[in-house]
Design a protein around this motif. Structure first.
Motif, short mmCIF file in Angstrom:
data_model
loop_
_atom_site.label_atom_id
_atom_site.label_comp_id
_atom_site.label_asym_id
_atom_site.label_seq_id
_atom_site.Cartn_x
_atom_site.Cartn_y
_atom_site.Cartn_z
N PHE A 73 11.03 -12.92 -13.45
CA PHE A 73 10.95 -12.64 -12.02
C PHE A 73 10.79 -13.88 -11.15
CE2 PHE A 73 9.63 -8.64 -14.04
CZ PHE A 73 10.62 -7.82 -13.53
N PHE A 89 -1.56 -14.69 -11.00
CA PHE A 89 -2.73 -13.82 -11.09
C PHE A 89 -2.32 -12.36 -10.92
CE2 PHE A 89 -6.08 -11.29 -9.19
CZ PHE A 89 -7.22 -11.63 -9.90
N ARG A 93 -2.79 -9.48 -13.57
CA ARG A 93 -3.59 -8.32 -13.18
C ARG A 93 -2.83 -7.03 -13.46
NH1 ARG A 93 -3.78 -7.59 -6.87
NH2 ARG A 93 -1.90 -6.42 -7.35
N ILE A 97 -3.53 -3.90 -15.99
CA ILE A 97 -3.66 -2.52 -15.52
C ILE A 97 -2.70 -1.62 -16.31
CG2 ILE A 97 -3.30 -0.97 -13.55
CD1 ILE A 97 -4.22 -3.31 -11.74
N ARG A 101 -3.36 1.74 -18.59
CA ARG A 101 -2.90 3.02 -18.06
C ARG A 101 -1.63 3.46 -18.75
NH1 ARG A 101 -2.66 1.61 -11.90
NH2 ARG A 101 -4.85 1.62 -11.32
N GLN A 104 -0.28 6.62 -17.65
CA GLN A 104 0.21 6.80 -16.29
C GLN A 104 1.47 5.98 -16.07
OE1 GLN A 104 -2.17 6.59 -12.93
NE2 GLN A 104 -3.93 7.61 -13.82
N GLU A 105 2.04 6.14 -14.90
CA GLU A 105 3.20 5.35 -14.58
C GLU A 105 2.79 3.91 -14.38
OE1 GLU A 105 6.62 6.68 -12.37
OE2 GLU A 105 5.23 8.08 -11.44
N PRO A 106 3.48 2.98 -15.04
CA PRO A 106 3.10 1.58 -14.85
C PRO A 106 3.47 1.08 -13.46
CG PRO A 106 5.07 1.74 -16.20
CD PRO A 106 4.62 3.14 -15.94
N VAL A 107 2.77 0.05 -13.03
CA VAL A 107 3.15 -0.65 -11.81
C VAL A 107 4.51 -1.28 -12.10
CG1 VAL A 107 2.57 -2.52 -10.24
CG2 VAL A 107 0.75 -1.19 -11.32
N LYS A 108 5.45 -1.11 -11.22
CA LYS A 108 6.77 -1.67 -11.47
C LYS A 108 6.77 -3.13 -11.04
CE LYS A 108 11.39 -0.16 -10.49
NZ LYS A 108 12.03 0.70 -9.51
N THR A 110 8.99 -5.37 -10.37
CA THR A 110 9.79 -5.84 -9.24
C THR A 110 9.09 -5.47 -7.94
OG1 THR A 110 11.08 -3.84 -9.45
CG2 THR A 110 12.05 -5.84 -10.30
N GLU A 111 8.48 -4.30 -7.92
CA GLU A 111 7.77 -3.91 -6.72
C GLU A 111 6.63 -4.85 -6.43
OE1 GLU A 111 6.37 0.02 -6.80
OE2 GLU A 111 8.37 0.86 -6.83
N GLU A 112 5.94 -5.24 -7.50
CA GLU A 112 4.83 -6.16 -7.30
C GLU A 112 5.34 -7.49 -6.78
OE1 GLU A 112 1.86 -6.09 -7.02
OE2 GLU A 112 1.45 -4.06 -7.66
N LEU A 114 7.66 -7.85 -4.97
CA LEU A 114 8.07 -7.60 -3.58
C LEU A 114 6.89 -7.21 -2.71
CD1 LEU A 114 11.19 -5.39 -4.30
CD2 LEU A 114 11.24 -7.70 -3.39
N GLU A 115 5.71 -7.38 -3.24
CA GLU A 115 4.53 -6.81 -2.59
C GLU A 115 4.47 -7.09 -1.09
OE1 GLU A 115 -0.23 -7.16 -3.24
OE2 GLU A 115 1.10 -6.96 -4.92
N ARG B 28 -0.64 -1.38 -0.84
CA ARG B 28 0.66 -2.07 -0.94
C ARG B 28 1.61 -1.58 0.15
NH1 ARG B 28 2.12 -0.35 -6.31
NH2 ARG B 28 4.14 -1.25 -5.87
N ALA B 48 -7.63 -15.29 -5.14
CA ALA B 48 -7.33 -14.93 -6.54
C ALA B 48 -6.69 -16.11 -7.27
CB ALA B 48 -6.42 -13.71 -6.58
N LEU B 52 -8.32 -18.31 -10.33
CA LEU B 52 -7.62 -18.44 -11.61
C LEU B 52 -7.53 -19.91 -12.02
CD1 LEU B 52 -5.88 -17.06 -13.87
CD2 LEU B 52 -3.89 -17.54 -12.46
N ALA B 78 15.60 -11.14 -13.88
CA ALA B 78 15.79 -9.99 -13.00
C ALA B 78 16.78 -10.33 -11.90
CB ALA B 78 14.45 -9.58 -12.38
N ALA B 82 17.53 -6.56 -6.71
CA ALA B 82 16.45 -5.58 -6.78
C ALA B 82 15.71 -5.50 -5.45
CB ALA B 82 15.48 -5.95 -7.89
N ARG B 83 15.71 -6.63 -4.74
CA ARG B 83 15.05 -6.68 -3.44
C ARG B 83 15.58 -5.66 -2.46
NH1 ARG B 83 12.05 -10.88 -1.87
NH2 ARG B 83 12.00 -12.67 -3.25
N ARG B 96 10.40 4.05 -5.17
CA ARG B 96 10.62 4.72 -6.46
C ARG B 96 10.31 6.21 -6.35
NH1 ARG B 96 5.76 2.90 -10.25
NH2 ARG B 96 7.28 3.60 -11.74
#
Lengths: 196, 211
Positions: A73, A89, A93, A97, A101, A104-108, A110-112, A114-115, B28, B48, B52, B78, B82-83, B96
């Motif tokens: 990425f 970080f 993180r 997570i 989990r 549960q559904e993982p944090v995606k 690419t989305e992160e 793109l946070e 988010r 953060a 670190l 990637a 995707a953006r 999503r």
């Protein structure tokens, strides 16, 4: 090759060099640059994951996963929106997570990555000064009283509730919250921002 | 989650990775919508990275780099496209869950509002998108727990004022309100307990409510 690794901790590199390395990874798939990043951040990511309570049996695997994500990425890193340290970080993180989990559904990822993607994308001057902010914070944090420094570290690095933190430090719950808030307000003041 | 939740708690908690999934999604999404939230968040995020970097490094296994090098031989970087994937009107963290836009979701009518639950749960919190038509209101109510409402489109009004795109409204048992949409309003709604209706008719309906 592997034998001398990691006998010598790598020299402190500057944020500027780390940004350059990460951008080289993104644009040229530069392995030497990637290795420099790994040598600097790898042992720190491991230290972070261990403080979060990740067991010896899985911590190395998780470090690997973090850096595979960094490699994949790197092209989504934007120096206007995060420092290299903050970006790594965040990935560490989220990997942690996700590992907890599994049900549960993982944090995606690419989305992160793109946070901070603003919507609709304006100029993101508002976070353009992250680098300066980090420089100020690096010094400011050392000027905090030991207890407040410790509180901030525990808050970021240990998977403990406020009550558990209070118990560990032998402080009332309300005091933990107010001192944490006080410490952060001091950092904010050093940055010339309004307190919370 | 005990006690009052403040906006700063949420931003800090997210930076440190401490929030349950519904609250993390909420933060988010707000960061994607609100420049002011991003500005407040920047300190916690930068912190953060600094923390670190000042950690005492832990020694990695001797073959860590070789292993990593073998692993990256096998993965593709990637794609930057995707953006831009998904409906551009949907904030990226929600894409999503609404890949073809909010309109195509399976909305269900529930009293004065339309809602759709998202598969995001944790720490007793559940997550919904809710939609109110112009002028539509939620009956006067208070809360048995925490209720967090983020405006994604349109606006609504309650006793605290008008809330617009990117605004986050945090309610708990001390807050009683009767929100009314000013214009067609779409919100992300996260709560860990049902509403408690407080109007004369509402009290009769309480047994039918759930989170």
């Amino acid at each position: 090759m592997a034998d001398d690794w990691p006998e010598q901790p790598s020299e402190e590199s500057s944020e500027k060099e780390r940004v350059r390395d990460l951008e080289l990874v993104a644009t040229a798939r530069d392995r030497a640059a990637f290795r420099r990043l790994f040598e600097y951040y790898g042992p720190r990511v491991k230290a972070y994951l261990r403080r979060l309570g990740v067991g010896d049996d899985v911590v190395e695997d998780l470090v690997q996963e973090v850096f595979i994500a960094v490699w994949r990425f790197a092209g989504l890193f934007d120096r206007r929106k995060a420092t290299v340290g903050t970006w790594i970080f965040t990935i560490a993180r989220n990997k942690r997570i996700d590992s907890m989990r599994r049900d549960q559904e993982p944090v995606k990822e690419t989305e992160e990555a793109l946070e901070f993607e603003p919507d609709p994308a304006p100029g993101s001057d508002e976070i353009a000064e992250l680098g300066r902010m980090s420089d100020v914070l690096r010094e400011a944090i050392e000027t905090l009283p030991e207890e407040q420094k410790r509180l901030i570290e525990i808050f970021y690095f240990e998977d403990k509730t406020h009550s558990a933190i209070a118990e560990e430090l032998g402080l009332p719950l309300g005091t933990v919250k107010s001192r944490l808030r006080l410490a952060l307000a001091k950092l904010r003041a050093r940055l010339g921002e309004d307190p919370a | 989650m005990n006690g009052k939740i403040t906006h700063e708690d949420l931003l800090l908690g997210h930076a440190a990775g401490r929030l349950p999934a519904p609250l993390a999604l909420l933060v988010r999404t707000q960061l994607a919508l609100s420049a002011e939230a991003r500005k407040r968040y920047a300190l916690y995020a930068a912190l953060a990275g600094v923390l670190l970097e000042r950690l005492e490094p832990a020694r990695l296994r001797a073959d860590a780099w070789e292993r990593l090098e073998r692993a990256i031989d096998r993965v593709e970087p990637a794609a930057p496209e995707a953006r831009h994937a998904g409906d551009p009107r949907v904030p990226p963290p929600l894409r999503r869950y609404a890949p073809r836009g909010f309109e195509r979701l399976p909305w269900r009518k529930f009293g004065p509002l339309y809602e759709v639950e998202l598969p995001v749960r944790g720490d007793g919190f559940r997550t919904r998108l809710i939609r109110l038509g112009p002028g539509a209101g939620v009956p006067r109510h208070t809360h048995a727990g925490h209720e967090l409402t983020l405006v994604i489109e349109g606006s609504f009004r309650d006793a605290q004022g008008v809330h617009r795109r990117g605004d986050l409204v945090i309610a708990d048992p001390s807050v009683e309100h009767a929100p009314v949409a000013e214009e067609e309003c779409l919100c992300l709604w996260v709560a860990d307990a049902p509403l408690k209706l407080t109007g004369p008719l509402g009290r009769l309906l309480n047994p039918f409510l759930r989170i």
